[in-house]
Structures are given as structure tokens and as C-alpha cells.
Write a protein that holds these residues in place. Sequence first.
Motif, PDB file in Angstrom:
ATOM      1  N   ILE A   3      34.630  19.718  -3.509  1.00  0.00           N
ATOM      2  CA  ILE A   3      33.416  19.669  -2.684  1.00  0.00           C
ATOM      3  C   ILE A   3      33.029  21.077  -2.238  1.00  0.00           C
ATOM      4  O   ILE A   3      33.898  21.909  -1.981  1.00  0.00           O
ATOM      5  CB  ILE A   3      33.608  18.729  -1.468  1.00  0.00           C
ATOM      6  CG1 ILE A   3      32.299  18.465  -0.735  1.00  0.00           C
ATOM      7  CG2 ILE A   3      34.635  19.262  -0.507  1.00  0.00           C
ATOM      8  CD1 ILE A   3      31.557  17.306  -1.251  1.00  0.00           C
ATOM      9  N   ASN A   5      29.187  23.427  -0.670  1.00  0.00           N
ATOM     10  CA  ASN A   5      27.810  23.268  -0.197  1.00  0.00           C
ATOM     11  C   ASN A   5      26.834  23.050  -1.352  1.00  0.00           C
ATOM     12  O   ASN A   5      25.677  22.728  -1.128  1.00  0.00           O
ATOM     13  CB  ASN A   5      27.386  24.459   0.672  1.00  0.00           C
ATOM     14  CG  ASN A   5      27.362  25.758  -0.089  1.00  0.00           C
ATOM     15  OD1 ASN A   5      27.956  25.898  -1.152  1.00  0.00           O
ATOM     16  ND2 ASN A   5      26.678  26.745   0.467  1.00  0.00           N
ATOM     17  N   ALA A   8      27.655  18.850  -1.677  1.00  0.00           N
ATOM     18  CA  ALA A   8      27.819  18.027  -0.477  1.00  0.00           C
ATOM     19  C   ALA A   8      26.455  17.539   0.013  1.00  0.00           C
ATOM     20  O   ALA A   8      25.414  18.152  -0.259  1.00  0.00           O
ATOM     21  CB  ALA A   8      28.499  18.842   0.628  1.00  0.00           C
ATOM     22  N   TRP A  20      26.166  20.691   5.988  1.00  0.00           N
ATOM     23  CA  TRP A  20      26.677  20.044   4.779  1.00  0.00           C
ATOM     24  C   TRP A  20      27.885  19.205   5.164  1.00  0.00           C
ATOM     25  O   TRP A  20      28.847  19.720   5.753  1.00  0.00           O
ATOM     26  CB  TRP A  20      27.106  21.074   3.736  1.00  0.00           C
ATOM     27  CG  TRP A  20      25.987  21.845   3.139  1.00  0.00           C
ATOM     28  CD1 TRP A  20      25.290  21.552   2.006  1.00  0.00           C
ATOM     29  CD2 TRP A  20      25.439  23.083   3.622  1.00  0.00           C
ATOM     30  NE1 TRP A  20      24.340  22.506   1.762  1.00  0.00           N
ATOM     31  CE2 TRP A  20      24.408  23.458   2.737  1.00  0.00           C
ATOM     32  CE3 TRP A  20      25.708  23.897   4.724  1.00  0.00           C
ATOM     33  CZ2 TRP A  20      23.662  24.615   2.907  1.00  0.00           C
ATOM     34  CZ3 TRP A  20      24.958  25.042   4.906  1.00  0.00           C
ATOM     35  CH2 TRP A  20      23.959  25.401   4.004  1.00  0.00           C
ATOM     36  N   ASP A  21      27.854  17.912   4.851  1.00  0.00           N
ATOM     37  CA  ASP A  21      28.988  17.021   5.123  1.00  0.00           C
ATOM     38  C   ASP A  21      30.042  17.218   4.041  1.00  0.00           C
ATOM     39  O   ASP A  21      29.889  16.735   2.916  1.00  0.00           O
ATOM     40  CB  ASP A  21      28.520  15.560   5.139  1.00  0.00           C
ATOM     41  CG  ASP A  21      27.738  15.222   6.388  1.00  0.00           C
ATOM     42  OD1 ASP A  21      28.223  15.543   7.484  1.00  0.00           O
ATOM     43  OD2 ASP A  21      26.653  14.630   6.254  1.00  0.00           O
ATOM     44  N   LEU A  22      31.119  17.937   4.361  1.00  0.00           N
ATOM     45  CA  LEU A  22      32.192  18.179   3.407  1.00  0.00           C
ATOM     46  C   LEU A  22      33.174  17.015   3.385  1.00  0.00           C
ATOM     47  O   LEU A  22      33.690  16.647   2.330  1.00  0.00           O
ATOM     48  CB  LEU A  22      32.912  19.484   3.748  1.00  0.00           C
ATOM     49  CG  LEU A  22      32.026  20.735   3.803  1.00  0.00           C
ATOM     50  CD1 LEU A  22      32.857  21.951   4.201  1.00  0.00           C
ATOM     51  CD2 LEU A  22      31.306  20.970   2.485  1.00  0.00           C
TER      52      LEU A  22
END
Length: 113
Positions: A3, A5, A8, A20-22
Motif C-alpha cells: 500500500i 499513497n 490507497a 490517504w487511508d493506508l
Amino acid sequence: MKISNKNAEHYIWGGSCDGWDLVKNEELSVILEKMPPNTKEVRHFHSKSQQFFFVLSGSGTIEINGEVILLNKFEGVEIPPFTLHQMKNESNEEIEFLVISQPNSRGDRVLSS
């Protein structure tokens, strides 16, 4: 799965800040955030989530219960539940940082009055 940016889930907050949801599940959230110069989030607290803010580039200030703390690159701070806080970028440079929440802080934000 790897994962970054680049792959994500991305969102914009505060009009000009990026997130950004990692990692995004019920028990843990890891978010990469980017704040342009002279931006800030809304002062708030979480009733369940504890958080850890960790600066990756630039420097920013975080206000925690009225105390202002300067966070430089590779510095962080833990924020317990029910603790008022507000991240700010008062510099002339972009700042990137991680926000790690346990459990996930979605729907757990209470705005300061």
C-alpha cells in the motif's frame, strides 16, 4: 498487498488537505495526511480512539488541551481519548504526517465548542 499513497483510498479534508487511508478497519486506522502551508484541522477530541501523530516531512504544531507542541520531522505525540487537539501547519512548507488511531476514529470525532 503493498500500500502507498498511489493506490490507497484518497480524500480531501479542510478544503485543501489530503488524506490517504493506508489501513482502515474497525480496530486500527493509519492515515497519511498532507497539509499545505497555513492550514489547520478543527479542534476536537475522540471519545474512544487514542491517536498517535508522527511527522514524516516538514514541521507542524499540535495543540493538546491548550498546550502547543512543535513537531519536527520524525517526531510524534500520543493523544489519549477525551483530549482536545488540533493539528496546524503554520509554516511556509507542506507537512506530511501519519495519524494512527486505535480503534478506528471514524465517527468518533466530537468538535470543540
